[in-house]
Design a protein around this motif. Structure first.
Motif, PDB file in Angstrom:
ATOM      1  N   PHE A 173     106.890  31.650  64.313  1.00  0.00           N
ATOM      2  CA  PHE A 173     106.291  31.578  62.982  1.00  0.00           C
ATOM      3  C   PHE A 173     106.870  30.395  62.236  1.00  0.00           C
ATOM      4  O   PHE A 173     107.915  29.836  62.619  1.00  0.00           O
ATOM      5  CB  PHE A 173     106.510  32.867  62.192  1.00  0.00           C
ATOM      6  CG  PHE A 173     107.950  33.319  62.114  1.00  0.00           C
ATOM      7  CD1 PHE A 173     108.836  32.748  61.199  1.00  0.00           C
ATOM      8  CD2 PHE A 173     108.420  34.325  62.948  1.00  0.00           C
ATOM      9  CE1 PHE A 173     110.162  33.165  61.122  1.00  0.00           C
ATOM     10  CE2 PHE A 173     109.746  34.746  62.876  1.00  0.00           C
ATOM     11  CZ  PHE A 173     110.608  34.165  61.958  1.00  0.00           C
ATOM     12  N   ALA A 174     106.175  30.005  61.171  1.00  0.00           N
ATOM     13  CA  ALA A 174     106.657  28.946  60.277  1.00  0.00           C
ATOM     14  C   ALA A 174     107.399  29.598  59.121  1.00  0.00           C
ATOM     15  O   ALA A 174     106.942  30.591  58.548  1.00  0.00           O
ATOM     16  CB  ALA A 174     105.488  28.110  59.761  1.00  0.00           C
ATOM     17  N   TYR A 175     108.559  29.007  58.773  1.00  0.00           N
ATOM     18  CA  TYR A 175     109.418  29.612  57.749  1.00  0.00           C
ATOM     19  C   TYR A 175     109.702  28.581  56.666  1.00  0.00           C
ATOM     20  O   TYR A 175     110.241  27.505  56.926  1.00  0.00           O
ATOM     21  CB  TYR A 175     110.724  30.094  58.375  1.00  0.00           C
ATOM     22  CG  TYR A 175     111.537  30.994  57.489  1.00  0.00           C
ATOM     23  CD1 TYR A 175     111.099  32.290  57.190  1.00  0.00           C
ATOM     24  CD2 TYR A 175     112.749  30.570  56.949  1.00  0.00           C
ATOM     25  CE1 TYR A 175     111.840  33.124  56.375  1.00  0.00           C
ATOM     26  CE2 TYR A 175     113.503  31.412  56.142  1.00  0.00           C
ATOM     27  CZ  TYR A 175     113.041  32.678  55.861  1.00  0.00           C
ATOM     28  OH  TYR A 175     113.781  33.516  55.056  1.00  0.00           O
ATOM     29  N   ALA A 176     109.309  28.919  55.422  1.00  0.00           N
ATOM     30  CA  ALA A 176     109.478  28.006  54.291  1.00  0.00           C
ATOM     31  C   ALA A 176     110.820  28.245  53.613  1.00  0.00           C
ATOM     32  O   ALA A 176     111.206  29.387  53.358  1.00  0.00           O
ATOM     33  CB  ALA A 176     108.347  28.215  53.289  1.00  0.00           C
ATOM     34  N   ARG A 192     114.434  44.114  64.219  1.00  0.00           N
ATOM     35  CA  ARG A 192     114.260  45.206  63.265  1.00  0.00           C
ATOM     36  C   ARG A 192     113.733  44.670  61.940  1.00  0.00           C
ATOM     37  O   ARG A 192     114.092  43.566  61.518  1.00  0.00           O
ATOM     38  CB  ARG A 192     115.603  45.917  63.035  1.00  0.00           C
ATOM     39  CG  ARG A 192     115.566  47.057  62.021  1.00  0.00           C
ATOM     40  CD  ARG A 192     116.888  47.773  62.005  1.00  0.00           C
ATOM     41  NE  ARG A 192     116.989  48.744  60.939  1.00  0.00           N
ATOM     42  CZ  ARG A 192     118.043  49.534  60.724  1.00  0.00           C
ATOM     43  NH1 ARG A 192     119.083  49.464  61.534  1.00  0.00           N
ATOM     44  NH2 ARG A 192     118.066  50.394  59.736  1.00  0.00           N
ATOM     45  N   LEU A 193     112.889  45.457  61.283  1.00  0.00           N
ATOM     46  CA  LEU A 193     112.485  45.194  59.910  1.00  0.00           C
ATOM     47  C   LEU A 193     113.324  46.091  59.006  1.00  0.00           C
ATOM     48  O   LEU A 193     113.423  47.293  59.230  1.00  0.00           O
ATOM     49  CB  LEU A 193     110.996  45.485  59.703  1.00  0.00           C
ATOM     50  CG  LEU A 193     110.013  44.580  60.439  1.00  0.00           C
ATOM     51  CD1 LEU A 193     108.582  45.007  60.138  1.00  0.00           C
ATOM     52  CD2 LEU A 193     110.211  43.127  60.056  1.00  0.00           C
ATOM     53  N   ARG A 199     113.286  43.888  49.069  1.00  0.00           N
ATOM     54  CA  ARG A 199     112.423  43.017  49.863  1.00  0.00           C
ATOM     55  C   ARG A 199     112.620  43.294  51.359  1.00  0.00           C
ATOM     56  O   ARG A 199     113.666  43.753  51.783  1.00  0.00           O
ATOM     57  CB  ARG A 199     112.721  41.538  49.558  1.00  0.00           C
ATOM     58  CG  ARG A 199     112.349  41.171  48.133  1.00  0.00           C
ATOM     59  CD  ARG A 199     112.883  39.812  47.719  1.00  0.00           C
ATOM     60  NE  ARG A 199     112.517  39.538  46.331  1.00  0.00           N
ATOM     61  CZ  ARG A 199     113.205  39.953  45.288  1.00  0.00           C
ATOM     62  NH1 ARG A 199     114.312  40.656  45.465  1.00  0.00           N
ATOM     63  NH2 ARG A 199     112.803  39.688  44.065  1.00  0.00           N
ATOM     64  N   TRP A 200     111.574  42.944  52.123  1.00  0.00           N
ATOM     65  CA  TRP A 200     111.609  43.156  53.560  1.00  0.00           C
ATOM     66  C   TRP A 200     112.244  41.952  54.259  1.00  0.00           C
ATOM     67  O   TRP A 200     111.953  40.804  53.937  1.00  0.00           O
ATOM     68  CB  TRP A 200     110.202  43.375  54.112  1.00  0.00           C
ATOM     69  CG  TRP A 200     109.678  44.743  53.848  1.00  0.00           C
ATOM     70  CD1 TRP A 200     108.743  45.117  52.926  1.00  0.00           C
ATOM     71  CD2 TRP A 200     110.075  45.954  54.513  1.00  0.00           C
ATOM     72  NE1 TRP A 200     108.532  46.468  52.971  1.00  0.00           N
ATOM     73  CE2 TRP A 200     109.337  47.011  53.932  1.00  0.00           C
ATOM     74  CE3 TRP A 200     110.979  46.238  55.528  1.00  0.00           C
ATOM     75  CZ2 TRP A 200     109.475  48.336  54.347  1.00  0.00           C
ATOM     76  CZ3 TRP A 200     111.123  47.560  55.944  1.00  0.00           C
ATOM     77  CH2 TRP A 200     110.378  48.586  55.356  1.00  0.00           C
ATOM     78  N   HIS A 201     113.126  42.270  55.223  1.00  0.00           N
ATOM     79  CA  HIS A 201     113.802  41.249  56.019  1.00  0.00           C
ATOM     80  C   HIS A 201     113.555  41.510  57.507  1.00  0.00           C
ATOM     81  O   HIS A 201     113.429  42.658  57.924  1.00  0.00           O
ATOM     82  CB  HIS A 201     115.312  41.267  55.761  1.00  0.00           C
ATOM     83  CG  HIS A 201     115.697  40.983  54.342  1.00  0.00           C
ATOM     84  ND1 HIS A 201     115.559  41.913  53.331  1.00  0.00           N
ATOM     85  CD2 HIS A 201     116.213  39.859  53.763  1.00  0.00           C
ATOM     86  CE1 HIS A 201     115.978  41.383  52.187  1.00  0.00           C
ATOM     87  NE2 HIS A 201     116.375  40.152  52.426  1.00  0.00           N
ATOM     88  N   LEU A 202     113.524  40.433  58.259  1.00  0.00           N
ATOM     89  CA  LEU A 202     113.465  40.525  59.713  1.00  0.00           C
ATOM     90  C   LEU A 202     114.836  40.187  60.272  1.00  0.00           C
ATOM     91  O   LEU A 202     115.349  39.088  60.065  1.00  0.00           O
ATOM     92  CB  LEU A 202     112.426  39.544  60.274  1.00  0.00           C
ATOM     93  CG  LEU A 202     112.456  39.371  61.809  1.00  0.00           C
ATOM     94  CD1 LEU A 202     112.041  40.660  62.505  1.00  0.00           C
ATOM     95  CD2 LEU A 202     111.583  38.198  62.239  1.00  0.00           C
ATOM     96  N   ILE A 203     115.439  41.141  60.952  1.00  0.00           N
ATOM     97  CA  ILE A 203     116.687  40.897  61.662  1.00  0.00           C
ATOM     98  C   ILE A 203     116.309  40.479  63.081  1.00  0.00           C
ATOM     99  O   ILE A 203     115.544  41.176  63.756  1.00  0.00           O
ATOM    100  CB  ILE A 203     117.574  42.151  61.668  1.00  0.00           C
ATOM    101  CG1 ILE A 203     117.978  42.489  60.227  1.00  0.00           C
ATOM    102  CG2 ILE A 203     118.801  41.947  62.536  1.00  0.00           C
ATOM    103  CD1 ILE A 203     118.774  43.767  60.096  1.00  0.00           C
ATOM    104  N   SER A 204     116.827  39.349  63.523  1.00  0.00           N
ATOM    105  CA  SER A 204     116.355  38.787  64.788  1.00  0.00           C
ATOM    106  C   SER A 204     117.466  38.029  65.508  1.00  0.00           C
ATOM    107  O   SER A 204     118.564  37.818  64.969  1.00  0.00           O
ATOM    108  CB  SER A 204     115.174  37.842  64.525  1.00  0.00           C
ATOM    109  OG  SER A 204     115.617  36.692  63.821  1.00  0.00           O
ATOM    110  N   PHE A 215     115.500  36.783  58.284  1.00  0.00           N
ATOM    111  CA  PHE A 215     114.454  36.054  57.588  1.00  0.00           C
ATOM    112  C   PHE A 215     113.774  36.954  56.560  1.00  0.00           C
ATOM    113  O   PHE A 215     113.542  38.140  56.821  1.00  0.00           O
ATOM    114  CB  PHE A 215     113.393  35.547  58.570  1.00  0.00           C
ATOM    115  CG  PHE A 215     113.922  34.623  59.633  1.00  0.00           C
ATOM    116  CD1 PHE A 215     114.081  33.271  59.369  1.00  0.00           C
ATOM    117  CD2 PHE A 215     114.267  35.108  60.888  1.00  0.00           C
ATOM    118  CE1 PHE A 215     114.569  32.412  60.345  1.00  0.00           C
ATOM    119  CE2 PHE A 215     114.754  34.258  61.866  1.00  0.00           C
ATOM    120  CZ  PHE A 215     114.906  32.910  61.601  1.00  0.00           C
ATOM    121  N   LEU A 216     113.445  36.387  55.405  1.00  0.00           N
ATOM    122  CA  LEU A 216     112.631  37.081  54.414  1.00  0.00           C
ATOM    123  C   LEU A 216     111.172  37.030  54.853  1.00  0.00           C
ATOM    124  O   LEU A 216     110.638  35.950  55.114  1.00  0.00           O
ATOM    125  CB  LEU A 216     112.767  36.411  53.054  1.00  0.00           C
ATOM    126  CG  LEU A 216     113.884  36.869  52.132  1.00  0.00           C
ATOM    127  CD1 LEU A 216     114.029  35.887  50.987  1.00  0.00           C
ATOM    128  CD2 LEU A 216     113.607  38.262  51.607  1.00  0.00           C
TER     129      LEU A 216
END
Length: 338
Positions: A173-176, A192-193, A199-204, A215-216
């Motif tokens: 994905f593209a991340y700003a 994991r989300l 706010r929602w975060h992606l743990i990766s 990532f947010l």
């Protein structure tokens, strides 16, 4: 002629309840039909609509069937004139009776239900309805309403990311990032989300940098591309460590805010604050201390509250909020006065 609305009935009825509760003086049918989500998209000023009137009557009947009593107030100038009749719902009729008590387990379940409602699709539409009601003089005070719904937009990246997590597949994905003109491309194993700091975060696991990354979801721009490549299941064991670091960061970063009592800012921010302190010299204000993960995200939120909130510390956050307010002023043609 107004067409059939595609708005789900539960969203329309919810918006109607919100309108009737937050307006202590009541609203006329015309004001409701022209401002409430689910009616306003079909309302044409000056044009009668029998179908819209029937829908309004059915929705009122549905609320009464649910035990929600709607008061009707005649106009003192023209009693009996249905066009001037005002409708409202007395807030005290929706409050829990004092003898009603909940166990700790029941409160947990209620919080989970509220969390699920907050994350639903009822979002921008209700926000627009609230703004229209304020313009009509409803005096929307969420503190007095008794609820502080968090009406945020749904995260389009959530569904594909969750699918990739379930299937153990990598994603791109593209991340700003703040201050960068172009988004960065990321290739990660989604683990994991997690929702933190509202706010929602992606743990990766970043496959290109071989490192844990968070990532947010709100900063993911464009589509999430789920690949055919599967990641090592053992990477999931890193999730708890990454989550612990995220929580530690929120504990380390602190902000001191002063907000107006009874406003939207207090309703949204007080629930996330670790400390709430009345301001002795100004009873209309309260000081909040809260942890945060991202200065820019919080600054963007605070700009939206306008004069309801000011930043005591840190200076970094205060500078971002001031810059955001100046940008808003410039966008509205007031840059020459900054």
């Amino acid at each position: 002629m107004a067409g059939r609305s595609s708005v789900p009935s539960e969203q329309r009825v919810f918006s109607l309840v919100l309108a009737l509760v937050v307006s202590p003086e009541g609203l006329t049918k015309r004001e409701l039909l022209s401002s409430v989500y689910g009616y306003a998209d079909r309302y044409v000023p000056g044009e009668p609509s029998a179908a819209l009137d029937r829908q309004f009557e059915r929705d009122k009947d549905q609320l009464r069937a649910l035990g929600i009593q709607i008061d009707t107030l005649d106009s003192p100038l023209e009693p009996g004139n249905n066009q001037l009749t005002r409708y409202r719902i007395a807030k005290d009729r929706l409050e829990f009776p004092p003898e009603l008590q909940f166990s700790e387990r029941e409160l947990v379940l209620l919080r989970l239900a509220a969390f699920a409602w907050r994350e639903g699709s009822l979002s921008a539409e209700s926000r627009r309805a609230a703004m229209k009601l304020e313009a009509l003089g409803a005096g929307l005070e969420l503190q007095h309403l008794g609820v502080a719904p968090s009406l945020g937009t749904a995260e389009p990246a959530a569904a594909p990311l969750q699918r990739a997590i379930d299937e153990g597949r990598t994603v791109r994905f593209a991340y700003a990032l703040p201050g960068r003109e172009s988004a960065l491309q990321r290739h990660v194993a989604p683990l994991r989300l997690h929702r933190l700091d509202g706010r929602w975060h992606l743990i990766s696991w970043d496959l290109e940098r071989s490192a844990e990354r968070t990532f947010l979801l709100s900063r993911i721009s464009g589509p999430v591309r789920v690949g055919n490549e599967r990641f090592d299941p053992e990477l999931r064991e890193r999730t708890e460590h990454a989550l612990a670091e995220l929580i530690a960061l929120r504990t380390e970063r602190r902000a001191q805010l002063r907000v107006r009592r009874g406003g939207l800012a207090e309703s949204r921010l007080a629930s996330r604050a670790d400390a709430v302190t009345p301001v002795a010299e100004d009873p209309a204000r309260v000081d909040l201390e809260l942890g945060l993960l991202d200065w820019h995200i919080l600054a963007d939120e605070l700009v939206g509250y306008g004069a309801e909130v000011s930043v005591i510390s840190p200076a970094e956050l205060r500078d971002l909020v001031v810059a955001g307010l100046r940008a808003v002023l410039a966008d509205h043609g007031g840059g020459h006065r900054a």
